[in-house]
Design a protein around this motif. Sequence first.
Motif, PDB file in Angstrom:
ATOM      1  N   LEU A  27       8.265  -5.529  20.454  1.00 11.42           N
ATOM      2  CA  LEU A  27       7.192  -6.847  19.443  1.00 11.42           C
ATOM      3  C   LEU A  27       7.083  -6.110  17.997  1.00 11.42           C
ATOM      4  CD1 LEU A  27       3.742  -7.683  21.505  1.00 11.42           C
ATOM      5  CD2 LEU A  27       5.899  -8.363  20.898  1.00 11.42           C
ATOM      6  N   ASP A  28       7.485  -5.073  17.407  1.00 15.59           N
ATOM      7  CA  ASP A  28       7.884  -4.812  15.957  1.00 15.59           C
ATOM      8  C   ASP A  28       9.607  -5.305  16.094  1.00 15.59           C
ATOM      9  OD1 ASP A  28       7.025  -3.183  13.575  1.00 15.59           O
ATOM     10  OD2 ASP A  28       7.996  -2.334  13.691  1.00 15.59           O
ATOM     11  N   MET A  29      10.509  -5.176  16.241  1.00 17.29           N
ATOM     12  CA  MET A  29      11.458  -5.556  16.636  1.00 17.29           C
ATOM     13  C   MET A  29      11.929  -7.239  16.062  1.00 17.29           C
ATOM     14  SD  MET A  29      14.890  -4.424  19.161  1.00 17.29           S
ATOM     15  CE  MET A  29      14.552  -6.040  19.408  1.00 17.29           C
ATOM     16  N   VAL A  30      10.924  -7.506  16.679  1.00 18.47           N
ATOM     17  CA  VAL A  30      11.106  -8.907  17.031  1.00 18.47           C
ATOM     18  C   VAL A  30      10.083  -9.874  16.137  1.00 18.47           C
ATOM     19  CG1 VAL A  30      11.628  -9.221  19.296  1.00 18.47           C
ATOM     20  CG2 VAL A  30       9.464  -9.512  18.478  1.00 18.47           C
ATOM     21  N   GLY A  31       9.276  -9.051  14.714  1.00 16.90           N
ATOM     22  CA  GLY A  31       8.934  -9.294  13.663  1.00 16.90           C
ATOM     23  C   GLY A  31       7.319 -10.269  14.283  1.00 16.90           C
ATOM     24  N   LEU A  32       6.624  -9.430  16.094  1.00 19.12           N
ATOM     25  CA  LEU A  32       6.021  -9.940  16.163  1.00 19.12           C
ATOM     26  C   LEU A  32       4.466  -9.177  16.841  1.00 19.12           C
ATOM     27  CD1 LEU A  32       7.186 -12.868  19.008  1.00 19.12           C
ATOM     28  CD2 LEU A  32       6.316 -13.376  16.315  1.00 19.12           C
ATOM     29  N   ALA A  33       4.802  -7.854  15.352  1.00 19.67           N
ATOM     30  CA  ALA A  33       3.518  -6.665  16.036  1.00 19.67           C
ATOM     31  C   ALA A  33       2.462  -7.303  16.032  1.00 19.67           C
ATOM     32  CB  ALA A  33       3.766  -5.469  15.178  1.00 19.67           C
ATOM     33  N   ASP A  34       2.356  -8.338  15.035  1.00 26.81           N
ATOM     34  CA  ASP A  34       0.671  -8.783  14.361  1.00 26.81           C
ATOM     35  C   ASP A  34       0.058  -9.486  15.700  1.00 26.81           C
ATOM     36  OD1 ASP A  34       2.631 -10.112  13.846  1.00 26.81           O
ATOM     37  OD2 ASP A  34       0.517 -10.977  12.196  1.00 26.81           O
ATOM     38  N   ARG A  35       0.813  -9.889  16.617  1.00 28.46           N
ATOM     39  CA  ARG A  35       0.657 -10.358  17.683  1.00 28.46           C
ATOM     40  C   ARG A  35       0.675 -10.797  18.919  1.00 28.46           C
ATOM     41  NH1 ARG A  35       1.616 -16.187  14.651  1.00 28.46           N
ATOM     42  NH2 ARG A  35      -0.142 -16.975  16.199  1.00 28.46           N
ATOM     43  N   CYS A  36       0.230  -9.016  19.759  1.00 31.62           N
ATOM     44  CA  CYS A  36       0.134  -8.865  20.462  1.00 31.62           C
ATOM     45  C   CYS A  36      -0.688  -9.216  22.082  1.00 31.62           C
ATOM     46  CB  CYS A  36       0.344  -7.000  20.913  1.00 31.62           C
ATOM     47  SG  CYS A  36      -1.070  -6.818  19.858  1.00 31.62           S
ATOM     48  N   ASN A  37      -1.855  -9.499  20.984  1.00 35.80           N
ATOM     49  CA  ASN A  37      -2.918 -10.092  21.672  1.00 35.80           C
ATOM     50  C   ASN A  37      -3.218 -11.860  22.050  1.00 35.80           C
ATOM     51  OD1 ASN A  37      -4.102  -7.613  22.450  1.00 35.80           O
ATOM     52  ND2 ASN A  37      -4.848  -7.189  20.583  1.00 35.80           N
ATOM     53  N   ASP A  38      -2.357 -11.928  21.054  1.00 36.25           N
ATOM     54  CA  ASP A  38      -2.456 -13.635  21.246  1.00 36.25           C
ATOM     55  C   ASP A  38      -1.411 -14.113  22.588  1.00 36.25           C
ATOM     56  OD1 ASP A  38      -3.763 -13.687  18.480  1.00 36.25           O
ATOM     57  OD2 ASP A  38      -1.360 -14.517  17.870  1.00 36.25           O
ATOM     58  N   TYR A  39      -2.079 -15.437  22.917  1.00 30.64           N
ATOM     59  CA  TYR A  39      -2.001 -15.847  24.007  1.00 30.64           C
ATOM     60  C   TYR A  39      -0.533 -16.966  23.951  1.00 30.64           C
ATOM     61  CZ  TYR A  39      -6.100 -14.657  27.412  1.00 30.64           C
ATOM     62  OH  TYR A  39      -7.239 -13.973  27.712  1.00 30.64           O
ATOM     63  N   PRO A  40       0.769 -16.735  24.887  1.00 30.38           N
ATOM     64  CA  PRO A  40       1.573 -18.163  24.089  1.00 30.38           C
ATOM     65  C   PRO A  40       1.324 -19.392  23.382  1.00 30.38           C
ATOM     66  CG  PRO A  40       1.707 -16.547  26.385  1.00 30.38           C
ATOM     67  CD  PRO A  40       0.456 -16.697  25.933  1.00 30.38           C
ATOM     68  N   SER A  41       0.168 -19.796  24.370  1.00 26.49           N
ATOM     69  CA  SER A  41      -0.060 -21.412  23.345  1.00 26.49           C
ATOM     70  C   SER A  41      -0.295 -21.316  21.807  1.00 26.49           C
ATOM     71  CB  SER A  41      -0.948 -22.191  24.445  1.00 26.49           C
ATOM     72  OG  SER A  41      -2.451 -21.162  24.287  1.00 26.49           O
ATOM     73  N   ARG A  42      -0.673 -19.662  21.689  1.00 24.66           N
ATOM     74  CA  ARG A  42      -1.353 -20.159  20.071  1.00 24.66           C
ATOM     75  C   ARG A  42       0.109 -19.746  19.225  1.00 24.66           C
ATOM     76  NH1 ARG A  42      -5.747 -16.505  18.405  1.00 24.66           N
ATOM     77  NH2 ARG A  42      -5.865 -17.543  17.120  1.00 24.66           N
TER      78      ARG A  42
END
Length: 276
Positions: free
Chosen positions: A156-171
């Motif tokens: 997730l860090d590699m793809v630039g989404l480390a801060d979205r790990c607890n989100d659901y896909p719909s968000r």
Amino acid sequence: MSADTTPTDPTPADPHQNPAVDGSELIRFDKVTKRFGGNTVLDNLCFSVDSGKHVTLIGPSGSGKTTILRLLMTLVKPDEGTIKVNGDYLTHEERGGKLVPAGEKHIREVRKNIGMVFQQFNLFPNMRVLQNIMEAPVQVLGLSKDEAEARARELLDMVGLADRCNDYPSRLSGGQQQRVAIARALAMRPQVLLLDEVTSALDPELVAGVLDVLRDVARTTDITMLCVTHEMNFARDISDQVLMFDGGKVIESGSPDKIFGDPDHERTREFLSAVL
């Protein structure tokens, strides 16, 4: 090539690393034909891909490119011919000196080294982003939850989404969902990563971010990549080899400089003049 050359322990000791490559042949299609009804989509197709190489399939819609990826994922099976991955038959196995259709156990064992990112993201809507990436490594590879979580967070860090790990896909936006899908495929530590028009379902302004992630994967890993795309600049950037398809056959093959700069086949020139 023989299955005897395959390492006896295909799972790396370090769950954060993808399998090493040695430049040997990893994928071989031998006289593969695939029909859908009366339509022959692949016609006696022969080609190979060496480990660690990035190969892009280009050509008009309906020329058989996506069918190749679907065959490798065993979503469909060839009507004739054979496919080998890492020296092992994919949809066949040898019994009593003869090739016979393979059982599901054999297919799963060979296919586990292949990951795919689809046009649609296919994330589990009821799971948070981190869970989406952890699920298959735990259930299929048998990693502990701690190992799988460490790998998921790294990706997730590699793809630039480390801060979205607890989100659901719909968000997430479509581009963010596709980057999660890329991370999910990489979490399985594939030897081969299949990319099927991964930006075709995205709004134009989201395409660049996803392609940048894939450029990073191509540049920083040894994963063999087989890519179907109409993004010609991306194909030129990441490919070691480009295959031009038409009518279910490879009509031309070469380096990106050769195919995009000085193609030999008139059909290749016609196609590129329409898409560039």
